[in-house]
Scaffold this motif. Structure first.
Motif, short mmCIF file in Angstrom:
data_model
loop_
_atom_site.label_atom_id
_atom_site.label_comp_id
_atom_site.label_asym_id
_atom_site.label_seq_id
_atom_site.Cartn_x
_atom_site.Cartn_y
_atom_site.Cartn_z
N THR B 41 69.59 2.54 38.06
CA THR B 41 70.71 1.92 38.77
C THR B 41 71.39 2.92 39.69
O THR B 41 71.72 2.61 40.84
CB THR B 41 71.71 1.34 37.76
OG1 THR B 41 71.07 0.31 37.02
CG2 THR B 41 72.93 0.77 38.46
N GLU B 83 72.66 -4.79 39.63
CA GLU B 83 72.45 -5.06 38.22
C GLU B 83 73.47 -6.12 37.80
O GLU B 83 74.63 -6.06 38.19
CB GLU B 83 72.70 -3.76 37.45
CG GLU B 83 72.25 -3.78 36.02
CD GLU B 83 72.27 -2.37 35.43
OE1 GLU B 83 73.06 -1.52 35.87
OE2 GLU B 83 71.48 -2.12 34.51
N ASP B 156 67.77 -4.74 41.23
CA ASP B 156 68.06 -4.02 39.99
C ASP B 156 67.90 -4.94 38.79
O ASP B 156 68.76 -5.77 38.51
CB ASP B 156 69.48 -3.44 40.04
CG ASP B 156 69.68 -2.32 39.02
OD1 ASP B 156 68.87 -2.24 38.07
OD2 ASP B 156 70.63 -1.53 39.19
N GLU B 157 66.77 -4.80 38.11
CA GLU B 157 66.45 -5.59 36.92
C GLU B 157 66.63 -7.09 37.11
O GLU B 157 67.41 -7.73 36.39
CB GLU B 157 67.27 -5.10 35.72
CG GLU B 157 67.02 -3.63 35.44
CD GLU B 157 67.23 -3.25 33.98
OE1 GLU B 157 66.94 -4.09 33.11
OE2 GLU B 157 67.66 -2.11 33.73
MG LIG Z 1 70.59 0.05 35.23
#
Ligand SMILES: [Mg+2]
Ligand SMILES: Nc1ncnc2c1ncn2[C@@H]1O[C@H](COP(=O)(O)OP(=O)(O)OP(=O)(O)O)[C@@H](O)[C@H]1O
Lengths: 292, 232
Positions: B41, B83, B156-157
């Motif tokens: 991140t 995220e 992000d994810e």
């Molecule tokens: Mg992260």
């Protein structure tokens, strides 16, 4: 019965002014999470500026316009110069800073214009409407106050709801980091928020000045009631601020009319406490949706 | 082309990104893998200017963007889906989307294009984003990023908290965007297998450092490596 109508009408007129003050506080709170304790002093300064314009031969309309314009600029400057440097500081810094600004502005106004309250002209007649044989407490100037505040509230609502700059301002207020990632110039939006807030405050100043007179501390009581109105409405909801202002205007008008004006500050406080006990987030707060 | 040279980011005494160098060619999907706290991140946040690096450089299409403000980096074509998705809950689906393209003015992608990609969003366009499910929010935040017609997309994810079917859908969409629009994607994931299945290249981060950089198939087959750094 006439008394009730009188109190209702003048409650609406007072409420419109509280609503304008509450709007000024709410616009700043929701964009920068700061309670602007200097708001009363800022609108005092802009009203003095309007007074200077009018006393030097300018028309009421010109004075009115200058008050709003100087409020807009004043708000922007305060945000840039005073608030911006403490953006990431603990909240207490902002409290101390706006209180300090309040003290400074009151002192400066006293030095320039003196501490004796002076009169300020009203836009329209202060003689009540005649209905049948009786004269109402409600005046043409009250009509003006109510209409102007409604117009400003509607204009602000349209700005936020229906324009792209309004959307960017809301995004910057709700989620500054995400807004930046979407290309919103968050700093400018905050400046604009402060400018609009101070302009709305300046409006309240010129509207209420004929009835409270104009002095460095004249507006303090109205600011306190405006703050209660803002909290009533949830502190971050502009419609809430308007409703809070009107509710408080009516309630305090009845208290003052039936029980005596000495009880007004106490009643304002009592309403605040009751609302905070029943609904700690105010009547209109958006915070319950604030879970992402 | 996004070029990262010796990028280092510290949070006080904590070094979150440690001399990371990467080249991300146009139209490629680079999967950045790593366990919790590996610095994924932080790497993305440094690229978009949300945090400042202690040293190193980031170059986008030949221009040094290391010290530019976030808003300017976005204007050069970098889109970052943060995220946790960063959907603005108080705004409607439509308003969230509009916001994504606003900096581009008239050149923004028409919402219709995004709705074609994600028909679910169109059904819900007047609802506040707070009412969306996790999968719908992911669609919204990706769609919103696409509104600005970016060159580089940082994700992000995106698979976090989504059902396997949805993860597969999102992954194939990412691949499709890279193939059809020439979008350059940096895909941060803990879900290594899904990410590697569509990636052009895989990078593994550990304690802020690049510990492996490989062909995705080789990486996916390297049980020892995945076990050591990702806990498989
Ligand atoms: Mg992260
Ligand atoms: N705001 C912060 N302040 C201080 N330290 C931080 C901050 N954000 C992250 N860190 C630290 O930096 C390191 C890298 O964190 P980062 O969030 O980048 O990891 P990550 O790979 O994204 O992890 P995850 O998979 O859990 O999201 C961790 O040690 C973390 O504790």
């Amino acid at each position: 019965m006439t008394k009730f109508i009188d109190l209702t009408l003048s409650g609406i007129s007072d409420g419109a002014i509280y609503a304008a003050v509450a709007l000024a506080l709410v616009l700043i709170w929701r964009s920068t999470r700061i309670v602007n304790f200097a708001q009363g002093a800022m609108l005092m300064i802009t009203t003095f500026i309007a007074s200077a314009v009018i006393n030097s031969g300018g028309s009421y309309v010109l004075g009115f316009a200058v008050a709003l314009a100087s409020g807009f600029v004043f708000g922007a400057v305060v945000e840039r110069v005073v608030v911006r440097p403490i953006e990431h500081a603990p909240p207490l810094n902002a409290v101390i800073l706006t209180l300090g600004l309040y003290t400074l502005l009151v002192a400066v106004a006293g030095m320039i214009w003196g501490n004796t309250p002076r009169s300020f002209p009203a836009a329209f007649s202060l003689r009540g409407y005649k209905v049948g044989g009786t004269t109402l407490l409600f005046t043409p100037n009250d009509t003006f106050i109510v209409l102007v505040v409604i117009a400003v509230a509607v204009a602000l609502a349209l700005l936020f709801r229906a324009t792209s700059v309004g959307l960017r301002m809301r995004a910057a207020a709700f989620a500054p980091e995400v807004a930046r990632l979407l290309g919103v110039r968050v700093g400018r939006m905050l400046t604009l928020g402060w400018a609009l807030a101070a302009m709305t405050g300046a409006l309240a100043g010129v509207l209420v000045a004929p009835s409270v007179f104009l002095g460095p501390n004249s507006f303090d009581p109205i600011l306190i009631i405006g703050f209660v109105a803002a909290v009533l409405g949830g502190l971050d909801s502009p419609p809430g601020a308007v409703v809070g202002g009107l509710v408080l205007g009516l309630a305090l008008s009845y208290v003052s009319g039936y029980e005596g004006s000495a009880l007004v500050p106490l009643a304002a406080l009592a309403i605040l406490v009751i609302v905070l006990m029943i609904r700690p987030t105010g009547l209109f707060s958006a915070t319950k949706e604030r879970r992402v | 082309m996004l070029t990262i040279e010796e990028l280092t980011t510290d949070y006080g005494p904590v070094r979150a990104v440690d001399h990371v160098s990467l080249e991300v060619p146009d139209g490629s999907v680079t999967a950045v893998l790593g366990a919790n706290g590996a610095g994924k991140t932080t790497l993305l946040r440094t690229l978009t200017g949300l945090v400042r690096p202690s040293s190193g450089h980031v170059t986008l299409a030949g221009r040094d963007i290391t010290r530019l403000p976030v808003e300017e980096i976005v204007r050069l074509g970098m889109a970052h889906v943060p995220e946790g998705r960063g959907v603005i809950a108080e705004l409607t689906v439509q308003e969230n989307l509009r916001l994504g393209g606003m900096w581009r003015g008239r050149d923004a992608a028409p919402p219709a294009e995004i709705y074609e990609l994600f028909p679910r969003l169109e059904e819900r366009r007047t609802q506040p984003a707070s009412r969306l499910s996790g999968g719908e929010r992911q669609m919204l935040s990706i769609g919103r990023a696409l509104m600005g017609r970016p060159r580089v997309l940082l994700l992000d994810e995106p698979s976090l908290g989504l059902a396997p079917v949805l993860v597969a859908q999102i992954m194939s969409l990412v691949r499709k965007l890279a193939d059809t629009l020439g979008l350059t994607v940096l895909l941060v994931e803990q879900n290594a297998r899904s990410a590697l299945s569509i990636a052009s290249r895989g990078v593994v981060l550990n304690l802020g450092r690049v510990v492996a950089e490989q062909d995705p198939h080789k990486l996916a087959a390297d049980d020892r490596l995945l076990h050591a750094y990702l806990g498989f």
